[in-house]
Write an enzyme that holds these catalytic residues in place. Structure first.
Site, PDB file in Angstrom:
ATOM      1  N   GLU A  51      29.090  70.227  68.766  1.00 48.67           N
ATOM      2  CA  GLU A  51      29.735  68.951  69.088  1.00 48.67           C
ATOM      3  C   GLU A  51      30.561  69.073  70.361  1.00 48.67           C
ATOM      4  O   GLU A  51      30.546  68.188  71.210  1.00 48.67           O
ATOM      5  CB  GLU A  51      30.611  68.512  67.921  1.00 48.67           C
ATOM      6  CG  GLU A  51      31.292  67.167  68.135  1.00 48.67           C
ATOM      7  CD  GLU A  51      32.111  66.730  66.935  1.00 48.67           C
ATOM      8  OE1 GLU A  51      32.936  65.811  67.108  1.00 48.67           O
ATOM      9  OE2 GLU A  51      31.948  67.305  65.843  1.00 48.67           O
ATOM     10  N   GLU A  93      38.595  68.639  58.894  1.00 45.01           N
ATOM     11  CA  GLU A  93      38.021  67.312  58.623  1.00 45.01           C
ATOM     12  C   GLU A  93      36.549  67.438  58.235  1.00 45.01           C
ATOM     13  O   GLU A  93      36.090  66.798  57.279  1.00 45.01           O
ATOM     14  CB  GLU A  93      38.176  66.415  59.848  1.00 45.01           C
ATOM     15  CG  GLU A  93      37.523  65.048  59.709  1.00 45.01           C
ATOM     16  CD  GLU A  93      36.900  64.557  60.998  1.00 45.01           C
ATOM     17  OE1 GLU A  93      35.738  64.116  60.966  1.00 45.01           O
ATOM     18  OE2 GLU A  93      37.582  64.622  62.049  1.00 45.01           O
ATOM     19  N   HIS A  94      35.807  68.263  58.962  1.00 46.43           N
ATOM     20  CA  HIS A  94      34.399  68.492  58.608  1.00 46.43           C
ATOM     21  C   HIS A  94      34.276  69.123  57.225  1.00 46.43           C
ATOM     22  O   HIS A  94      33.410  68.734  56.430  1.00 46.43           O
ATOM     23  CB  HIS A  94      33.751  69.410  59.644  1.00 46.43           C
ATOM     24  CG  HIS A  94      33.303  68.720  60.888  1.00 46.43           C
ATOM     25  ND1 HIS A  94      31.990  68.691  61.291  1.00 46.43           N
ATOM     26  CD2 HIS A  94      33.995  68.024  61.828  1.00 46.43           C
ATOM     27  CE1 HIS A  94      31.884  68.020  62.438  1.00 46.43           C
ATOM     28  NE2 HIS A  94      33.100  67.614  62.780  1.00 46.43           N
ATOM     29  N   HIS A 120      40.386  69.372  63.254  1.00 40.99           N
ATOM     30  CA  HIS A 120      39.071  68.744  63.275  1.00 40.99           C
ATOM     31  C   HIS A 120      38.065  69.504  62.426  1.00 40.99           C
ATOM     32  O   HIS A 120      37.233  68.909  61.731  1.00 40.99           O
ATOM     33  CB  HIS A 120      38.599  68.641  64.726  1.00 40.99           C
ATOM     34  CG  HIS A 120      37.223  68.085  64.875  1.00 40.99           C
ATOM     35  ND1 HIS A 120      36.167  68.814  65.360  1.00 40.99           N
ATOM     36  CD2 HIS A 120      36.715  66.863  64.583  1.00 40.99           C
ATOM     37  CE1 HIS A 120      35.073  68.080  65.375  1.00 40.99           C
ATOM     38  NE2 HIS A 120      35.370  66.882  64.906  1.00 40.99           N
TER      39      HIS A 120
END
Length: 453
Positions: A147, A70-71, A67
């Site tokens: 997040e 991905e950022h 993840h």
């Protein structure tokens, strides 16, 4: 309110869809698969790149890296600086984003069809030439940690679901949250992200899905032009991580600030491995639809409206996944009713199916509702691309999508009763309860690092 169409209409709809459902596929010399579905109803196109690498491929101590990478994919390359990708998509009048799952990481743009070559050029550029700057990483890891706080640690039901998975799975990496454990995020470095990128972001570990107002031969030419020069690379060996058979009920209680108690129940069940040979996953889909597929389904009708045992109750099951399957039951008890009473009520609904089966009318309605949802989503260019990509991520050929609908239509009452009898014993059950604690009068101060998506 939209009413489910009769089954005969659904069959007619699927027949008409088959007339224009025309996926074409080509594999480039570097191993990249390109799947194109023409849909000429609007002058737009959805372009998606799917990498066969998700949180289930992570190792201990480096959870959440899929993840995080991905950022970082939006932080630029030597030829397109940070934020340039988003700016160019917006300038084209399109939208873009990305998402990480247990099984894959995917990136998409939906743009006017004339901008497809530009999107391919941008994606091909960051597939191999991503800039992984240490300062950019230091900022972005704070975004990811915030997040996690916002979407998991500050959300008691999300936190309960995370704990449930960690107990239900003892060995399989599905036990780890997609966003990662906070301690791993705190110790993560840009070198971890770079290693993940180098391991998995290669054309022979990816596939491109294009759906929209395009000519498939032209798309193949674009793909060869922009992706074809990227070299294939040796991928890490994926070793089996099979979950041992569960041998008894598992329980956990989470104490967290919340307004209502919650009960979640997770049963180990199979998922589709052989589209033609499998029977039980389709019957489990129908069981979930009978229990909670519409407002008048059993859980809402019996537990919420008639018995007033719960303020909400539901069931969910996904028959497509790279890893093992779970059938979930969940709900929140009504005021004055306990978590134990709700668990007993959920168990009783399963027992009724196990002992009495389901009626022909009930199955027909659930079947129509479930299959209709599969049909209606094909009105969307983006949903069509998602369906192709998600099937492929689970190892199911996208060409079998019509056959999956056929198999759902073929499910019998006897098969639904059979799976209710077969899979819902305590030996395969994990129960998680949320014990609500007082909610603080002052909420946690928010970090200035707001999540991107």
């Amino acid at each position: 309110m939209r009413h489910a169409p009769p089954l005969a209409l659904l069959i007619a709809l699927t027949t008409s869809i088959a007339a224009w459902a025309n996926p074409h596929e080509r594999q480039l010399a570097n191993g990249l698969r390109v799947i194109v579905k023409e849909d000429h109803r609007a002058p737009t196109v959805a372009h998606m790149v799917w990498y066969r690498a998700g949180s289930m491929d992570e190792t201990s101590g480096r959870t959440g890296v899929a993840h995080v990478l991905e950022h970082m994919m939006f932080k630029g390359t030597p030829t397109a600086g940070p934020g340039e990708f988003n700016r160019r998509v917006a300038a084209a009048g399109g939208r873009d984003n990305a998402f990480t799952s247990r099984d894959y990481t995917a990136y998409f743009q939906q743009v006017p069809k004339r901008n497809l070559p530009e999107m391919m050029q941008l994606e091909a550029d960051r597939m191999r030439h991503l800039s992984l700057d240490e300062k950019e990483f230091a900022q972005e890891i704070k975004v990811v940690m915030e997040e996690r706080r916002l979407r998991t640690e500050d959300q008691p039901q999300a936190l309960l679901y995370e704990k449930l998975n960690a107990v239900a799975f003892q060995v399989h990496p599905y036990r780890v949250p997609i966003i990662g454990w906070m301690t791993d995020l705190q110790s993560m470095t840009v070198s971890d992200a770079r290693a993940w990128y180098d391991d998995w972001y290669a054309p022979n570990n990816a596939y491109v899905v294009v759906v929209g107002d395009v000519d498939h031969q032209e798309v193949f030419r674009f793909a060869e032009q922009y992706y074809g020069a990227l070299p294939a690379r040796t991928l890490p060996v994926r070793k089996p991580q099979d979950e041992p058979q569960q041998a008894g009920i598992r329980r956990l209680t989470l104490q967290a600030p919340a307004d209502l108690p919650v009960v979640m129940m997770a049963y180990k069940v199979p998922v589709i491995r052989h589209v033609e040979q499998d029977v039980d996953p389709y019957a489990l889909e129908m069981l979930a639809a009978v229990l909670a597929g519409h407002d008048a389904a059993r859980l809402n009708r019996h537990l919420v409206r008639e018995q007033r045992l719960a303020v909400s109750a539901g069931a969910s099951y996904d028959s497509t996944a790279r890893g093992p399957g779970i059938f979930h039951l969940h709900g929140a008890p009504s005021s004055g009713r306990s978590r134990g009473e709700l668990e007993a009520g959920l168990r009783a609904e399963l027992a009724r199916v196990r002992e009495e089966g389901v009626s022909a009318e009930e199955l027909a309605r659930a079947k129509a509702q479930l299959i209709a949802s599969q049909i209606y989503k094909l009105d969307s260019i983006f949903a069509q691309a998602m369906e192709i990509g998600q099937l492929e991520s689970a190892g199911i050929p996208h060409t079998m999508n019509r056959r999956l609908i056929d198999k759902l239509q073929e499910v019998s009452r006897e098969q639904v009763q059979a799976v209710a009898r077969k899979y819902f014993g305590d030996e395969a059950l994990t129960v998680a309860e949320l014990d609500p604690q007082p909610v603080p009068a002052t909420p946690r101060p928010r970090s200035p690092f707001v999540p991107r998506h």
